[in-house]
Enzyme design. Structure first.
Site, short mmCIF file in Angstrom:
data_model
loop_
_atom_site.label_atom_id
_atom_site.label_comp_id
_atom_site.label_asym_id
_atom_site.label_seq_id
_atom_site.Cartn_x
_atom_site.Cartn_y
_atom_site.Cartn_z
N HIS A 1 0.86 -5.31 -40.70
CA HIS A 1 -0.01 -4.56 -40.01
C HIS A 1 -1.40 -4.66 -40.53
CE1 HIS A 1 -1.73 -0.78 -38.59
NE2 HIS A 1 -0.93 -0.82 -37.66
N ASP B 1 6.87 -0.79 -34.35
CA ASP B 1 7.41 -1.42 -33.22
C ASP B 1 8.76 -1.99 -33.72
OD1 ASP B 1 5.70 -1.17 -31.39
OD2 ASP B 1 4.46 -2.75 -31.92
C1 SDX Z 1 1.10 -2.35 -33.31
O1 SDX Z 1 -3.63 -1.46 -35.29
C2 SDX Z 1 -2.51 -0.62 -35.03
O2 SDX Z 1 -2.76 0.51 -35.51
C3 SDX Z 1 -1.58 -0.91 -34.15
C4 SDX Z 1 -0.32 -0.20 -33.92
C5 SDX Z 1 -0.59 1.14 -33.29
O3 SDX Z 1 0.07 2.44 -33.48
O4 SDX Z 1 -1.67 1.13 -32.39
O5 SDX Z 1 0.18 0.25 -35.22
C6 SDX Z 1 0.87 -0.69 -33.23
O6 SDX Z 1 0.24 -2.94 -32.69
C7 SDX Z 1 1.89 -2.67 -34.45
C8 SDX Z 1 1.96 -4.23 -34.74
C9 SDX Z 1 2.69 -4.93 -33.56
N1 SDX Z 1 2.73 -6.32 -33.79
C10 SDX Z 1 3.73 -7.15 -34.19
O7 SDX Z 1 4.55 -6.61 -34.88
C11 SDX Z 1 3.47 -8.55 -34.22
C12 SDX Z 1 3.86 -9.31 -35.47
N2 SDX Z 1 2.85 -8.86 -36.49
C13 SDX Z 1 1.74 -9.70 -36.73
O8 SDX Z 1 1.01 -10.65 -35.78
C14 SDX Z 1 0.44 -9.11 -37.35
O9 SDX Z 1 0.98 -8.49 -38.78
C15 SDX Z 1 -0.43 -7.98 -36.82
C16 SDX Z 1 -1.00 -8.40 -35.68
C17 SDX Z 1 0.20 -6.75 -36.76
C18 SDX Z 1 -1.55 -7.57 -37.81
O10 SDX Z 1 -2.31 -9.05 -37.83
P1 SDX Z 1 -3.72 -9.40 -38.88
O11 SDX Z 1 -3.95 -7.85 -39.60
O12 SDX Z 1 -4.65 -10.06 -38.21
O13 SDX Z 1 -2.98 -10.28 -40.06
P2 SDX Z 1 -3.03 -11.68 -39.79
O14 SDX Z 1 -2.11 -12.31 -38.55
O15 SDX Z 1 -4.10 -12.22 -40.20
O16 SDX Z 1 -1.69 -12.04 -41.07
C19 SDX Z 1 -2.21 -11.85 -42.50
C20 SDX Z 1 -1.12 -12.85 -43.07
C21 SDX Z 1 -1.00 -14.25 -42.75
O17 SDX Z 1 -0.86 -14.99 -43.73
P3 SDX Z 1 -1.67 -16.05 -44.46
O18 SDX Z 1 -2.14 -16.96 -43.56
O19 SDX Z 1 -2.59 -15.19 -45.01
O20 SDX Z 1 -0.73 -16.75 -45.63
O21 SDX Z 1 0.13 -12.10 -43.36
C22 SDX Z 1 1.02 -13.02 -42.51
C23 SDX Z 1 0.20 -14.12 -41.74
O22 SDX Z 1 0.74 -15.31 -41.50
N3 SDX Z 1 1.76 -12.28 -41.35
C24 SDX Z 1 2.93 -12.35 -41.08
C25 SDX Z 1 3.31 -11.52 -39.89
N4 SDX Z 1 2.25 -10.57 -39.76
C26 SDX Z 1 1.29 -11.05 -40.66
N5 SDX Z 1 3.71 -13.57 -41.27
C27 SDX Z 1 5.03 -13.19 -40.54
N6 SDX Z 1 5.34 -12.53 -39.60
C28 SDX Z 1 4.44 -11.31 -39.38
N7 SDX Z 1 4.67 -10.37 -38.68
#
Ligand code: SDX
Length: 380
Positions: free
Chosen positions: A263, A317
Site C-alpha cells: 500500500h 483487498d
Molecule cells: C487499494 O490508495 C488507497 O487508499 C487504495 C485503497 C482504498 O481503499 O482506496 O486502499 C484500495 O487500492 C488497495 C491496493 C490494491 N492493490 C493491490 O493489492 C495490488 C498489489 N499491490 C501493489 O501493486 C502496490 O503495493 C500498490 C499499487 C498498492 C502501491 O503501489 P506503490 O505505492 O506505487 O508501490 P510500488 O509499486 O512502487 O512498490 C514499492 C516497492 C517496490 O519494490 P522496490 O522496487 O522498491 O524494491 O514495494 C514492492 C515493489 O516491487 N511491492 C510489492 C508489492 N507491492 C509493492 N512487491 C510484491 N508484491 C506487491 N504487492
C-alpha cells in the site's frame, strides 16, 4: 512557477493534492478514521448508511435524520426501465465494472439538472446514487444470466436488499450484518486513485453521475479495487498450501506484484484487512471451513518474512474476497461491491471539492523536443 525535474514525484507520492477533513490514515500505526472516528468502531456499532451520512454531511445523523435518509434511499432504489433496457444490450461476457461505469454515467441522461449550489439537488443526487448503484450491479448480474432483474425489497435494509437482489432469497441476518460491515470498511480512504479521479472530474463542475462514473472506471484496475477479484484467482492458481512459498518466491524474483499486498500509505497491515480477516473467520465458524483461508494465512506469513522489511503487508483487498465468496457472491462482483461502498466516499469528496472548488490543472515536466520539422508524408 515552472516545475523542475527534482519536484516531480511519480504517482504524486506524498504530494498533498487537497485539504480534507473526511478521513485520515495513519500508515505507520495502521489506523483509519472517518471524520475522526475509528473505522472499527463505526463498522461494529454503526451501519453503512449512517457512515455514508457521516462522511457526506460531517455529522452523525440523529435517529430521525437517519430514518429519513434510509427511507429516501429505499424509495429511490428502483431504476428506470430504459436503463434496464440499455443494460440488457450489454454483452453477457462483459465485466460488471464496465457495466456499472456505463450505467452510472447513463443516470446523468435522466437526471441532467445541474444545480451544484442547491443543497436539495446535492441531497437528491447523493440519495439516487447510493440507492441505484447496488440495483444496477445486481440487475446486470441477473440479466447476464438471462433473468429479469429482481426488484428491490422495501422490507430489507441496504445490505440485505443487495444480497436479496443477487439471489431472490432473504439473506441470513449474520450474512447481511457482515456485508454491511464490509461496506462500511470500504466506504472511504482519503485521496486514493479513484477518489482523486472523482475530485478531478468534480472540479470541472460536471454532474455527480459523471463524477461517480469516472471513479468507477479508475477503481476497476488491478492495482486498485480490482485487486480483490485478482486475489481469489491467485489463491486458485496457487491451489495448495505446498505451493505457496514457491509461488511467492517466483513472483518476487520476477518482480510480479502479489495481489492484495502492499500500500502506498500503510507500512503495516491494513486495519481493514485485520477486521475482514476476523469476519472471514466468523463466517467459517458459522458456515464451514474454506480451504483458501489456510492458503491465505500461509501466503501472509511468507510475504511478511520476505517483504515485511519493505512494509508490504495485506491490504483491504486481501481478505475481502474470502468473505464475499463465503457469502456466495461471484468473484467478478467483488470490485463492483467495493464501488457500491466507495460511492459514499466519492460523494463526500465531491461535496467537499465543490465547497472550495478550483479546477485541477497540474503541470508536467516536458521531456520532448522543440522546433521539430514537419516531414511531408511521402518523405517519411
Ligand atoms: C487499494 O490508495 C488507497 O487508499 C487504495 C485503497 C482504498 O481503499 O482506496 O486502499 C484500495 O487500492 C488497495 C491496493 C490494491 N492493490 C493491490 O493489492 C495490488 C498489489 N499491490 C501493489 O501493486 C502496490 O503495493 C500498490 C499499487 C498498492 C502501491 O503501489 P506503490 O505505492 O506505487 O508501490 P510500488 O509499486 O512502487 O512498490 C514499492 C516497492 C517496490 O519494490 P522496490 O522496487 O522498491 O524494491 O514495494 C514492492 C515493489 O516491487 N511491492 C510489492 C508489492 N507491492 C509493492 N512487491 C510484491 N508484491 C506487491 N504487492
Amino acid at each position: 512557477m515552472t516545475a523542475t525535474l527534482c519536484e516531480y514525484k511519480p504517482g504524486l507520492e506524498n504530494i498533498p493534492a487537497a485539504k480534507s477533513s473526511i478521513s485520515h490514515v495513519d500508515g505507520q500505526q495502521g489506523i483509519l478514521e472517518y471524520r475522526g472516528i475509528n473505522v472499527q468502531e463505526l463498522a461494529f456499532k454503526g451501519s453503512f448508511l449512517e457512515t455514508a451520512y457521516l462522511l457526506i454531511w460531517d455529522k452523525l445523523p440523529t435517529k430521525e435524520e437517519l430514518e429519513g435518509f434510509e427511507s429516501d434511499i429505499t424509495y429511490h432504489r428502483r431504476i428506470k426501465y430504459r436503463i434496464r433496457d440499455m443494460m440488457k444490450c450489454f454483452p453477457e461476457s462483459g465485466h460488471p465494472m464496465d457495466a456499472l461505469q456505463t450505467s452510472a454515467a447513463a443516470l446523468g441522461l435522466f437526471y441532467s439538472r445541474r444545480a451544484l449550489d442547491d443543497p436539495k439537488y446535492i441531497r437528491k443526487a447523493v440519495v439516487r446514487l447510493l440507492a441505484k448503484i447496488p440495483t444496477m450491479v445486481a440487475a446486470f448480474h441477473q440479466m447476464r444470466r438471462g433473468n429479469d432483474p429482481i426488484q428491490p425489497n422495501d422490507e430489507l435494509d441496504y445490505a440485505a436488499n443487495f444480497l436479496y437482489m443477487l439471489t431472490e432469497r432473504k439473506p441470513h441476518p449474520l450474512a447481511a450484518r457482515i456485508f454491511d460491515v464490509c461496506l462500511t470498511l470500504h466506504a472511504e480512504h482519503t485521496i486514493n486513485a479513484s477518489t482523486f479521479s472523482a475530485m478531478v472530474t468534480a472540479s470541472t463542475l460536471t454532474d455527480p453521475y459523471a463524477v461517480v462514473a469516472s471513479a468507477v472506471g479508475t477503481l476497476a484496475g488491478p492495482l486498485h479495487g480490482g485487486a480483490n477479484e485478482e486475489v481469489l484467482s491467485m489463491l486458485e492458481e496457487i491451489g495448495s498450501i505446498d505451493n505457496v512459498r514457491s509461488y511467492a518466491e517466483h513472483c518476487i524474483t520476477n518482480k510480479k506484484k502479489i495481489m492484495g499486498f502492499g500500500h502506498r500509505v500503510y507500512k503495516v497491515k491494513d486495519p481493514r484487512a485485520t477486521i475482514l480477516q476476523s469476519l472471514a473467520v466468523q463466517l467459517f465458524d458459522e458456515t464451514g471451513h474454506d480451504r483458501y483461508y489456510e492458503l491465505a494465512i500461509e501466503l501472509e506469513k511468507v510475504i511478511e518474512e520476505k517483504l515485511g522489511h519493505k512494509g508490504i503487508y495485506p491490504n483491504v483487498d486481501f481478505y475481502s474476497g474470502l468473505v464475499y465468496s463465503k457469502l456466495g457472491i461471484p468473484s467478478d462482483l467483488f470490485t463492483p461491491i467495493f464501488a457500491i461502498a466507495r460511492v459514499a466516499g466519492w460523494l463526500a469528496h465531491w461535496k467537499e471539492q465543490l465547497a472550495v472548488n478550483r479546477i485541477f490543472r497540474p503541470t508536467q515536466v516536458y521531456t520532448g523536443v522543440h522546433n521539430a520539422s514537419y516531414i511531408p508524408i511521402e518523405e517519411r
